[in-house]
Design an enzyme around this catalytic site. Sequence first.
Site, PDB file in Angstrom:
ATOM      1  N   MET A   1       0.769  -1.228  -0.190  1.00  0.00           N
ATOM      2  CA  MET A   1       0.102   0.246  -0.198  1.00  0.00           C
ATOM      3  C   MET A   1       0.914   1.359  -0.049  1.00  0.00           C
ATOM      4  O   MET A   1       1.615   1.374   1.031  1.00  0.00           O
ATOM      5  CB  MET A   1      -0.942   0.001   1.241  1.00  0.00           C
ATOM      6  CG  MET A   1      -1.903  -1.244   1.109  1.00  0.00           C
ATOM      7  SD  MET A   1      -3.065  -1.250   2.615  1.00  0.00           S
ATOM      8  CE  MET A   1      -3.930   0.153   2.272  1.00  0.00           C
ATOM      9  N   ALA A   2       0.864   2.052  -1.146  1.00  0.00           N
ATOM     10  CA  ALA A   2       1.510   3.305  -1.258  1.00  0.00           C
ATOM     11  C   ALA A   2       1.507   4.054  -0.059  1.00  0.00           C
ATOM     12  O   ALA A   2       0.561   4.626   0.544  1.00  0.00           O
ATOM     13  CB  ALA A   2       1.299   4.033  -2.609  1.00  0.00           C
TER      14      ALA A   2
ATOM     15  N   CYS B   1      -2.690  -1.781 -10.117  1.00  0.00           N
ATOM     16  CA  CYS B   1      -2.792  -0.532  -9.427  1.00  0.00           C
ATOM     17  C   CYS B   1      -3.617   0.516 -10.394  1.00  0.00           C
ATOM     18  O   CYS B   1      -3.441   0.511 -11.727  1.00  0.00           O
ATOM     19  CB  CYS B   1      -1.523   0.265  -9.127  1.00  0.00           C
ATOM     20  SG  CYS B   1      -1.825   1.830  -8.356  1.00  0.00           S
TER      21      CYS B   1
ATOM     22  N   LYS C   1       0.778  -9.205  -9.013  1.00  0.00           N
ATOM     23  CA  LYS C   1      -0.364  -8.878  -8.227  1.00  0.00           C
ATOM     24  C   LYS C   1      -1.228  -8.398  -9.228  1.00  0.00           C
ATOM     25  O   LYS C   1      -0.817  -7.511  -9.983  1.00  0.00           O
ATOM     26  CB  LYS C   1      -0.206  -7.830  -7.136  1.00  0.00           C
ATOM     27  CG  LYS C   1      -1.601  -7.526  -6.562  1.00  0.00           C
ATOM     28  CD  LYS C   1      -1.260  -6.931  -5.051  1.00  0.00           C
ATOM     29  CE  LYS C   1      -2.616  -6.670  -4.141  1.00  0.00           C
ATOM     30  NZ  LYS C   1      -3.493  -5.452  -4.672  1.00  0.00           N
TER      31      LYS C   1
ATOM     32  N   ASN D   1      -7.351 -11.280  -2.435  1.00  0.00           N
ATOM     33  CA  ASN D   1      -7.259 -10.014  -1.865  1.00  0.00           C
ATOM     34  C   ASN D   1      -8.687  -9.333  -2.166  1.00  0.00           C
ATOM     35  O   ASN D   1      -9.213  -9.374  -3.323  1.00  0.00           O
ATOM     36  CB  ASN D   1      -6.250  -9.322  -2.576  1.00  0.00           C
ATOM     37  CG  ASN D   1      -6.133  -7.867  -2.219  1.00  0.00           C
ATOM     38  OD1 ASN D   1      -5.747  -6.986  -3.082  1.00  0.00           O
ATOM     39  ND2 ASN D   1      -6.316  -7.577  -1.002  1.00  0.00           N
ATOM     40  N   GLY D   2      -9.172  -8.706  -1.248  1.00  0.00           N
ATOM     41  CA  GLY D   2     -10.603  -7.735  -1.455  1.00  0.00           C
ATOM     42  C   GLY D   2     -11.631  -7.945  -0.431  1.00  0.00           C
ATOM     43  O   GLY D   2     -11.687  -9.377  -0.206  1.00  0.00           O
TER      44      GLY D   2
ATOM     45  N   GLY E   1      -5.603  -5.479   2.871  1.00  0.00           N
ATOM     46  CA  GLY E   1      -5.164  -4.230   2.684  1.00  0.00           C
ATOM     47  C   GLY E   1      -5.553  -3.016   3.638  1.00  0.00           C
ATOM     48  O   GLY E   1      -5.334  -2.720   4.605  1.00  0.00           O
TER      49      GLY E   1
END
Length: 334
Positions: free
Chosen positions: A17-18, A100, A139, A200-201, A224
Amino acid sequence: MDIREILRLNPLVLAPMAGITDFPFRMICKEMGAGLVYSEMLSVEALVREHKRTFGMLHTDPAERPVVFQIFGSTPETMAEAAQIVSIGEVDFIDINMGCPVPKVLRSGAGSALLRDIVLAEEIMAAVVEASRVPVTVKIRLGWDAQNIIATDFARAAERTGIVAVTVHARTKAQGFGGSADWSAIKVVKDSVGIPVIGNGDVRSGLDAKRMIDETGCDGVMIGRAIEGNPWIFREAKQYLETGVVPPHPSHEERRAVMLRHLNDMVRLAGEDIGILEMRKHLSWYTKGLQGGAEFRERINHMWGVGNVKREINEYFQGLRTGTELARQPGNSI
């Protein structure tokens, strides 16, 4: 390292995660129970140009391993060069970001933009695998939009190139972070390839993590946005997976201690001014839902000096213990 064995021992994965999954926060999540942690994404253009700040993001420590560093870019040549640079360091895996949806990343032809060009994506994966000294993961998302679901084809291409695991964020690029993740699509990918699949999610609790594994058969569960202000989710999920029991929420004292530790680590890594700037979002998330949290966030977001910030954190939690925090809010009197 064998990623299948890592995930078998502990399937809980911290998402890249940026601006969030830097070294201090990865260490906290690791200690809370994450089995595998991912860095925030690194620009390959910045890496090959030896950008000082980007190189600083490669900071790691044996205590957080196994660790994955994620790179993003749009050309096989630059991605391969960056993979060589990153894999020289103390890293266990390199991950390729092909999911992304941020406009700035898309304009460069990276991230989710690669979901529209599977040929180029396969060339990039092959180039990174060949150049890297460590195993490579990727990813992805389900596809560009609902009319272009290509996750299975992408996963098969990844397997052909030597990628050792694929993470599937079960949304399309068009969804961004809205709507609901389609976990059934994770199962389709899992049933289509022989390499490990990380789902993921929409994993927001230990119960969600268990349900994703049960419904999709995925090898790992990547968490996340639910970690924002809540690294304890890994402790919750790990204990629930192992015992079926959900542990209690962190106490105010534990929350205070983690906030202070996180602040200290960030300032030590980035310096006082940048460290405080980077910590403002974390300190706000840590106090979300707590009494007087909004007022604390208003004060902390205008404060400088690590000593002042520490004092404010301590006074805030002292107020919660004694019941005086409510009295500090506008419109109230002691």
